[in-house]
Write a protein that holds these residues in place. Structure first.
Motif, PDB file in Angstrom:
ATOM      1  N   VAL A 166       0.861  -1.175   0.000  1.00 47.98           N
ATOM      2  CA  VAL A 166       0.000   0.000   0.000  1.00 47.98           C
ATOM      3  C   VAL A 166       0.902   1.231   0.000  1.00 47.98           C
ATOM      4  O   VAL A 166       1.685   1.440   0.925  1.00 47.98           O
ATOM      5  N   SER A 167       0.787   2.011  -1.068  1.00 46.56           N
ATOM      6  CA  SER A 167       1.499   3.281  -1.144  1.00 46.56           C
ATOM      7  C   SER A 167       0.460   4.395  -1.089  1.00 46.56           C
ATOM      8  O   SER A 167      -0.729   4.157  -1.284  1.00 46.56           O
ATOM      9  N   THR A 168       0.916   5.599  -0.809  1.00 46.00           N
ATOM     10  CA  THR A 168       0.008   6.741  -0.761  1.00 46.00           C
ATOM     11  C   THR A 168       0.408   7.713  -1.867  1.00 46.00           C
ATOM     12  O   THR A 168       1.547   8.173  -1.904  1.00 46.00           O
ATOM     13  N   GLN A 169      -0.542   7.972  -2.767  1.00 41.55           N
ATOM     14  CA  GLN A 169      -0.296   8.881  -3.885  1.00 41.55           C
ATOM     15  C   GLN A 169      -1.248  10.059  -3.755  1.00 41.55           C
ATOM     16  O   GLN A 169      -2.459   9.877  -3.753  1.00 41.55           O
ATOM     17  N   MET A 170      -0.664  11.241  -3.607  1.00 46.32           N
ATOM     18  CA  MET A 170      -1.420  12.478  -3.415  1.00 46.32           C
ATOM     19  C   MET A 170      -2.464  12.315  -2.308  1.00 46.32           C
ATOM     20  O   MET A 170      -3.617  12.713  -2.447  1.00 46.32           O
ATOM     21  N   GLY A 171      -2.036  11.675  -1.206  1.00 51.85           N
ATOM     22  CA  GLY A 171      -2.881  11.515  -0.036  1.00 51.85           C
ATOM     23  C   GLY A 171      -3.869  10.363  -0.104  1.00 51.85           C
ATOM     24  O   GLY A 171      -4.611  10.138   0.838  1.00 51.85           O
ATOM     25  N   VAL A 172      -3.883   9.626  -1.211  1.00 49.00           N
ATOM     26  CA  VAL A 172      -4.842   8.533  -1.379  1.00 49.00           C
ATOM     27  C   VAL A 172      -4.108   7.191  -1.331  1.00 49.00           C
ATOM     28  O   VAL A 172      -3.155   6.974  -2.091  1.00 49.00           O
ATOM     29  N   PRO A 173      -4.539   6.265  -0.463  1.00 50.00           N
ATOM     30  CA  PRO A 173      -3.902   4.950  -0.427  1.00 50.00           C
ATOM     31  C   PRO A 173      -4.175   4.177  -1.724  1.00 50.00           C
ATOM     32  O   PRO A 173      -5.304   4.159  -2.221  1.00 50.00           O
ATOM     33  N   VAL A 174      -3.125   3.574  -2.264  1.00 53.83           N
ATOM     34  CA  VAL A 174      -3.240   2.762  -3.476  1.00 53.83           C
ATOM     35  C   VAL A 174      -2.698   1.374  -3.140  1.00 53.83           C
ATOM     36  O   VAL A 174      -1.546   1.240  -2.733  1.00 53.83           O
ATOM     37  N   GLU A 175      -3.556   0.361  -3.305  1.00 58.24           N
ATOM     38  CA  GLU A 175      -3.175  -0.998  -2.946  1.00 58.24           C
ATOM     39  C   GLU A 175      -2.856  -1.805  -4.186  1.00 58.24           C
ATOM     40  O   GLU A 175      -3.540  -1.717  -5.202  1.00 58.24           O
ATOM     41  N   GLY A 176      -1.811  -2.592  -4.084  1.00 55.60           N
ATOM     42  CA  GLY A 176      -1.439  -3.517  -5.141  1.00 55.60           C
ATOM     43  C   GLY A 176      -0.977  -4.824  -4.530  1.00 55.60           C
ATOM     44  O   GLY A 176      -0.941  -4.972  -3.302  1.00 55.60           O
ATOM     45  N   ARG A 191      10.634   3.645   0.311  1.00 61.25           N
ATOM     46  CA  ARG A 191      10.860   3.344  -1.105  1.00 61.25           C
ATOM     47  C   ARG A 191      12.112   4.014  -1.654  1.00 61.25           C
ATOM     48  O   ARG A 191      12.817   3.440  -2.482  1.00 61.25           O
ATOM     49  N   LEU A 192      12.417   5.214  -1.189  1.00 56.27           N
ATOM     50  CA  LEU A 192      13.569   5.937  -1.721  1.00 56.27           C
ATOM     51  C   LEU A 192      14.898   5.287  -1.311  1.00 56.27           C
ATOM     52  O   LEU A 192      15.897   5.423  -2.008  1.00 56.27           O
ATOM     53  N   GLU A 193      14.915   4.544  -0.197  1.00 54.35           N
ATOM     54  CA  GLU A 193      16.122   3.806   0.189  1.00 54.35           C
ATOM     55  C   GLU A 193      16.455   2.727  -0.842  1.00 54.35           C
ATOM     56  O   GLU A 193      17.595   2.291  -0.928  1.00 54.35           O
ATOM     57  N   PHE A 194      15.453   2.292  -1.594  1.00 57.98           N
ATOM     58  CA  PHE A 194      15.634   1.262  -2.604  1.00 57.98           C
ATOM     59  C   PHE A 194      15.586   1.835  -4.031  1.00 57.98           C
ATOM     60  O   PHE A 194      15.492   1.084  -4.997  1.00 57.98           O
ATOM     61  N   LYS A 195      15.592   3.154  -4.123  1.00 60.30           N
ATOM     62  CA  LYS A 195      15.534   3.852  -5.415  1.00 60.30           C
ATOM     63  C   LYS A 195      14.271   3.513  -6.205  1.00 60.30           C
ATOM     64  O   LYS A 195      14.281   3.441  -7.427  1.00 60.30           O
ATOM     65  N   ILE A 196      13.183   3.300  -5.496  1.00 62.89           N
ATOM     66  CA  ILE A 196      11.886   3.059  -6.125  1.00 62.89           C
ATOM     67  C   ILE A 196      11.197   4.413  -6.255  1.00 62.89           C
ATOM     68  O   ILE A 196      10.883   5.055  -5.251  1.00 62.89           O
ATOM     69  N   GLY A 197      10.971   4.845  -7.473  1.00 63.04           N
ATOM     70  CA  GLY A 197      10.407   6.172  -7.700  1.00 63.04           C
ATOM     71  C   GLY A 197      11.503   7.208  -7.786  1.00 63.04           C
ATOM     72  O   GLY A 197      11.450   8.242  -7.139  1.00 63.04           O
ATOM     73  N   ASP A 198      12.512   6.925  -8.590  1.00 58.86           N
ATOM     74  CA  ASP A 198      13.642   7.845  -8.800  1.00 58.86           C
ATOM     75  C   ASP A 198      13.233   9.048  -9.647  1.00 58.86           C
ATOM     76  O   ASP A 198      12.132   9.094 -10.210  1.00 58.86           O
ATOM     77  N   GLY A 199      14.152   9.985  -9.763  1.00 60.77           N
ATOM     78  CA  GLY A 199      13.937  11.142 -10.636  1.00 60.77           C
ATOM     79  C   GLY A 199      12.805  12.017 -10.147  1.00 60.77           C
ATOM     80  O   GLY A 199      12.718  12.353  -8.967  1.00 60.77           O
ATOM     81  N   ASP A 200      11.916  12.368 -11.067  1.00 64.69           N
ATOM     82  CA  ASP A 200      10.781  13.236 -10.723  1.00 64.69           C
ATOM     83  C   ASP A 200       9.894  12.626  -9.644  1.00 64.69           C
ATOM     84  O   ASP A 200       9.189  13.356  -8.941  1.00 64.69           O
ATOM     85  N   ALA A 236      10.803  11.150  -6.963  1.00 63.46           N
ATOM     86  CA  ALA A 236      11.406  11.204  -5.624  1.00 63.46           C
ATOM     87  C   ALA A 236      10.706  12.229  -4.726  1.00 63.46           C
ATOM     88  O   ALA A 236      10.919  12.239  -3.517  1.00 63.46           O
ATOM     89  N   ASP A 237       9.868  13.074  -5.289  1.00 63.45           N
ATOM     90  CA  ASP A 237       9.098  14.063  -4.531  1.00 63.45           C
ATOM     91  C   ASP A 237       8.046  13.326  -3.696  1.00 63.45           C
ATOM     92  O   ASP A 237       7.086  12.768  -4.235  1.00 63.45           O
ATOM     93  N   THR A 238       8.222  13.351  -2.381  1.00 66.20           N
ATOM     94  CA  THR A 238       7.303  12.595  -1.521  1.00 66.20           C
ATOM     95  C   THR A 238       5.959  13.276  -1.318  1.00 66.20           C
ATOM     96  O   THR A 238       5.069  12.703  -0.693  1.00 66.20           O
ATOM     97  N   SER A 239       5.767  14.495  -1.865  1.00 69.16           N
ATOM     98  CA  SER A 239       4.439  15.103  -1.791  1.00 69.16           C
ATOM     99  C   SER A 239       3.508  14.460  -2.828  1.00 69.16           C
ATOM    100  O   SER A 239       2.288  14.502  -2.674  1.00 69.16           O
ATOM    101  N   MET A 240       4.094  13.852  -3.854  1.00 70.60           N
ATOM    102  CA  MET A 240       3.282  13.152  -4.865  1.00 70.60           C
ATOM    103  C   MET A 240       3.042  11.695  -4.448  1.00 70.60           C
ATOM    104  O   MET A 240       1.917  11.222  -4.457  1.00 70.60           O
ATOM    105  N   VAL A 241       4.143  11.007  -4.123  1.00 70.91           N
ATOM    106  CA  VAL A 241       4.070   9.609  -3.689  1.00 70.91           C
ATOM    107  C   VAL A 241       4.848   9.523  -2.375  1.00 70.91           C
ATOM    108  O   VAL A 241       6.045   9.824  -2.335  1.00 70.91           O
ATOM    109  N   ALA A 242       4.174   9.125  -1.310  1.00 66.13           N
ATOM    110  CA  ALA A 242       4.807   9.066   0.013  1.00 66.13           C
ATOM    111  C   ALA A 242       5.992   8.110  -0.002  1.00 66.13           C
ATOM    112  O   ALA A 242       6.027   7.143  -0.783  1.00 66.13           O
ATOM    113  N   ASN A 243       6.947   8.365   0.867  1.00 71.48           N
ATOM    114  CA  ASN A 243       8.128   7.516   0.969  1.00 71.48           C
ATOM    115  C   ASN A 243       7.805   6.174   1.626  1.00 71.48           C
ATOM    116  O   ASN A 243       8.371   5.152   1.272  1.00 71.48           O
TER     117      ASN A 243
END
Length: 186
Positions: free
Chosen positions: A34-44, A152-161, A163-170
């Protein structure tokens, strides 16, 4: 001589550790994230994973667990998003097709509760991890359940653009239920 060999072989099988025949039952198991994208939980979830388990509930310190997850099997229910996960910014599945966990120690923490310490490797990044696990047994199946949070950022998941945790939480929560056969009684 043949009788002696058969007696020796039979005693070796009988003396083999109980964990020698332990198997993961994928159809009864699941790994959910479960990740959080723009404040919304997303389950996979992951559709493909495997485990090599050698677990003795009476002697957990002698046990080991190795786990692999096919990162290309991530499912979110949206094919376009799943295709994005395979790209280098996210899982980079061409270069890093699997995540791996290898236990380094297992300790009992209470009745049917264990802390499994080990190394988690994703995208070539390895981090220490302690996972609390609860076991239950019914009908010859042992079910291991637990949850942990990874950064996620410790594992370089969501690199580059990304990496902004306001879009996708860490923080990404990982929950699992693993069904195993062949585990000795708890």
């Amino acid at each position: 001589m043949k009788k002696l060999f058969l007696a020796f072989a039979a005693s070796a099988v009988i003396a083999a550790p109980a964990w020698a025949q332990q198997k993961l039952v994928p159809a009864q198991s699941e790994i959910v994230f479960v990740s959080t994208q723009m404040g919304v939980p997303v389950e996979g979830h992951f559709r493909s994973f495997d485990a090599q388990v050698q677990f003795d509930p009476k002697k957990p310190e002698t046990s080991s667990i190795a786990f692999t997850v096919d990162l290309g099997s991530a499912a979110l229910g949206v094919p376009e998003t799943e295709a994005e996960l395979a790209k280098p910014e996210w899982f980079d599945t061409k270069r890093f097709p699997q995540a791996r966990f290898q236990s380094t120690s297992i300790k009992a923490t209470g009745p049917q509760r264990f802390d499994v310490a080990g190394k988690l490797t994703i995208k070539g990044q390895t981090r220490d991890l302690v996972v609390p696990v609860t076991l239950a047994q019914a009908g010859g199946t042992t079910t291991a359940t637990g949850a942990f949070t990874l950064k996620r950022l410790e594992f370089k998941i969501g690199d580059g653009d990304w990496a902004d945790t306001s879009m996708v939480a860490n923080d990404v929560q990982v929950k699992f239920k693993l069904a195993l056969t062949g585990v000795a009684p708890l």
